[in-house]
Design an enzyme around this catalytic site. Structure first.
Site, PDB file in Angstrom:
ATOM      1  N   SER A 201      36.077  33.965  45.576  1.00 26.28           N
ATOM      2  CA  SER A 201      37.236  33.237  45.080  1.00 26.28           C
ATOM      3  C   SER A 201      38.160  32.880  46.236  1.00 26.28           C
ATOM      4  O   SER A 201      38.326  33.669  47.166  1.00 26.28           O
ATOM      5  CB  SER A 201      37.964  34.159  44.098  1.00 26.28           C
ATOM      6  OG  SER A 201      38.879  33.437  43.337  1.00 26.28           O
ATOM      7  N   HIS A 203      41.485  32.493  46.260  1.00 23.81           N
ATOM      8  CA  HIS A 203      42.841  33.078  46.341  1.00 23.81           C
ATOM      9  C   HIS A 203      42.886  34.496  46.892  1.00 23.81           C
ATOM     10  O   HIS A 203      43.958  35.048  47.109  1.00 23.81           O
ATOM     11  CB  HIS A 203      43.553  32.992  44.985  1.00 23.81           C
ATOM     12  CG  HIS A 203      43.137  34.003  43.957  1.00 23.81           C
ATOM     13  ND1 HIS A 203      43.886  35.128  43.686  1.00 23.81           N
ATOM     14  CD2 HIS A 203      42.069  34.060  43.133  1.00 23.81           C
ATOM     15  CE1 HIS A 203      43.300  35.822  42.714  1.00 23.81           C
ATOM     16  NE2 HIS A 203      42.185  35.199  42.367  1.00 23.81           N
ATOM     17  N   CYS A 328      44.785  44.665  37.098  1.00 21.51           N
ATOM     18  CA  CYS A 328      44.584  44.026  35.793  1.00 21.51           C
ATOM     19  C   CYS A 328      44.960  44.954  34.646  1.00 21.51           C
ATOM     20  O   CYS A 328      45.045  44.530  33.515  1.00 21.51           O
ATOM     21  CB  CYS A 328      43.134  43.601  35.618  1.00 21.51           C
ATOM     22  SG  CYS A 328      42.440  42.893  37.083  1.00 21.51           S
TER      23      CYS A 328
HETATM   24  C1  PLP Z   1      39.989  39.229  42.049  1.00 23.32           C
HETATM   25  C2  PLP Z   1      38.587  39.648  41.799  1.00 23.32           C
HETATM   26  C3  PLP Z   1      37.790  38.979  40.849  1.00 23.32           C
HETATM   27  C4  PLP Z   1      38.341  37.876  39.976  1.00 23.32           C
HETATM   28  O1  PLP Z   1      38.558  36.731  40.718  1.00 23.32           O
HETATM   29  P1  PLP Z   1      39.312  35.467  40.070  1.00 23.32           P
HETATM   30  O2  PLP Z   1      39.076  34.376  41.049  1.00 23.32           O
HETATM   31  O3  PLP Z   1      40.740  35.861  39.995  1.00 23.32           O
HETATM   32  O4  PLP Z   1      38.702  35.200  38.765  1.00 23.32           O
HETATM   33  C5  PLP Z   1      36.491  39.393  40.690  1.00 23.32           C
HETATM   34  N1  PLP Z   1      35.987  40.391  41.422  1.00 23.32           N
HETATM   35  C6  PLP Z   1      36.703  41.046  42.348  1.00 23.32           C
HETATM   36  C7  PLP Z   1      36.077  42.141  43.133  1.00 23.32           C
HETATM   37  C8  PLP Z   1      38.030  40.700  42.569  1.00 23.32           C
HETATM   38  O5  PLP Z   1      38.749  41.357  43.469  1.00 23.32           O
END
Ligand code: PLP
Length: 397
Positions: A201, A203, A328
């Protein structure tokens, strides 16, 4: 130095100014739909997406056509697991994952379990690593997929991804890895690590929210995925929907910057992280590290301050953005599923704090956090009758 201090880089990261600069034109002048094949506006956008795809592929050692753009790691995890299950029905009905995976993997598996898919949730050792022999033993002729994350978002533990990939390929089972916390921080190479599907991802690596990647191996072996969202057949029929062009350009720029600065950044962030850890263990008693002492992300520090409730500590440290358990599920007073899976004493689970350092963390901030945490732990412990008693006992001995 500005307050509050951000030390929650596992939850999300700010967009790097260089990433924002690269994205800006694609919101305004260069707004075309890359699927518009008939005019300049479309061509310009398509060119940007093609270039981003190439950059991303190069940095994880994939082919450009193996890069599928999604809305983030949650979608990439859903798409890879559900997509393999649907396309491999004839080959089997069994998935292997680990108890410490991200919710987007575990909840996907739970939903599939209700639909008749069998799931093995591998346990982990006290440091958060799975046992490779147990993994091998769990693979049956009906196993279609192994999904093990590269690095954990709470305790920072890194799994032996190359060994896991090797086992999966020897046994002819697809290997998916959620590498959201790992990409840009530790080397990830889908070719040498035998990874068939890889989620990450933007972000979490100084790119924008709402855009991610799913790498899907196209040969040796070719992974077939059933699309989970029906529509125009974008992304080679694997993921429909108009591409998020500014996001994709930002993701590629963010990955490029992270890879180019990985050595310097790792050295600096690790030095800050270790400075914090050393200050805590030498200046406070009864401090314990959660996660693996060596095989861990350079920016992660997960610590239990025994006798101090994690929530009380966080509430007393309002000038520092930290996390307890998992970001979360902070509304949930139960310890996170990750900490529980380590089989630690209850006291340790309820006093665990996650410090997540990052690109914009300064030494001044680190020093401030060290002093604030030490003074606050001391204060909270002095107010706790049970802890002062245990301290007297220690002193009498
Ligand atoms: C943040 C995270 C996700 C989710 O990612 P998003 O782009 O926010 O849906 C999945 N797996 C791990 C290990 C993460 O740290």
């Amino acid at each position: 130095m500005k307050l509050p201090i951000y030390m929650d880089y596992h939850a999300t990261t700010p967009v790097d100014p260089r990433v924002l600069d690269a994205m800006m034109p694609f919101f305004s002048d260069k707004f075309g739909n890359p699927a518009s094949r008939q005019h300049q506006f479309g061509w310009i956008s398509e060119e940007a997406v093609t270039s981003a795809r190439g950059t991303i592929a190069k940095h994880i050692r994939a082919e450009p056509r193996e890069i599928i753009f999604t809305s983030g790691a949650t979608e990439s995890n859903n798409l890879s697991i559900k997509g393999v299950v649907e396309s491999s029905k004839q080959n089997g009905d069994h998935i292997i994952t680990a108890a410490t995976e991200h919710r987007s993997v575990l909840d996907t598996c739970k939903k599939l379990e209700k639909l008749g898919i069998r799931i093995t949730y591998l346990g982990v050792d006290q440091f958060g690593q799975i046992n490779l022999d147990k993994l091998s033993e769990s693979i049956t002729p009906k196993t279609i997929l192994v999904s093990i994350m590269a690095a954990n978002n709470e305790i920072g533990t890194i799994q032996n991804i190359a060994d896991i990939g090797n086992i999966c390929h020897t046994k002819g089972v697809f290997f998916h890895s959620d590498a959201t916390q790992a990409v840009g921080k530790i080397p990830i190479d889908v070719t040498s690590m035998n990874i068939d599907l890889l989620s990450f991802s933007a972000h979490k690596m100084y790119g924008p929210k709402g855009v991610g990647v799913l790498y899907v191996r196209s040969a040796n072996p070719k992974v077939k995925l059933t699309m989970q969202m029906d529509g125009g057949g974008h992304e080679r029929g694997i993921r429909s929907g108009t591409l998020n062009v500014p996001g994709i350009v930002g993701l590629a720029k963010a990955l490029e910057i992270s890879i180019l600065s990985i050595a310097d950044e790792t050295e600096r962030i690790k030095r800050y992280r270790d400075k914090m850890y050393n200050a805590f263990i030498t200046r406070i008693e009864k401090v314990q590290l959660n996660g693996h002492p060596i095989e861990r992300l350079p920016n992660n520090l997960n610590i239990s301050f025994l006798g101090v409730e994690d929530n009380a500590l966080m509430m007393s440290l309002k000038d520092i953005a930290l996390s307890i358990g998992s970001a979360c599920s902070t509304a949930d007073p139960e310890p996170s599923h990750v900490l529980k899976a380590l089989h630690l004493p209850q006291e340790r689970l309820h006093s665990a704090i996650r410090f997540g350092l990052g690109r914009f963390t300064t030494e001044e901030e680190v020093d401030y956090v060290i002093n604030r945490v030490i003074e606050t732990v001391d204060k909270l412990r002095s107010q706790s009758p049970s802890f002062s008693r245990s301290r007297e006992i220690v002193q009498q001995q």
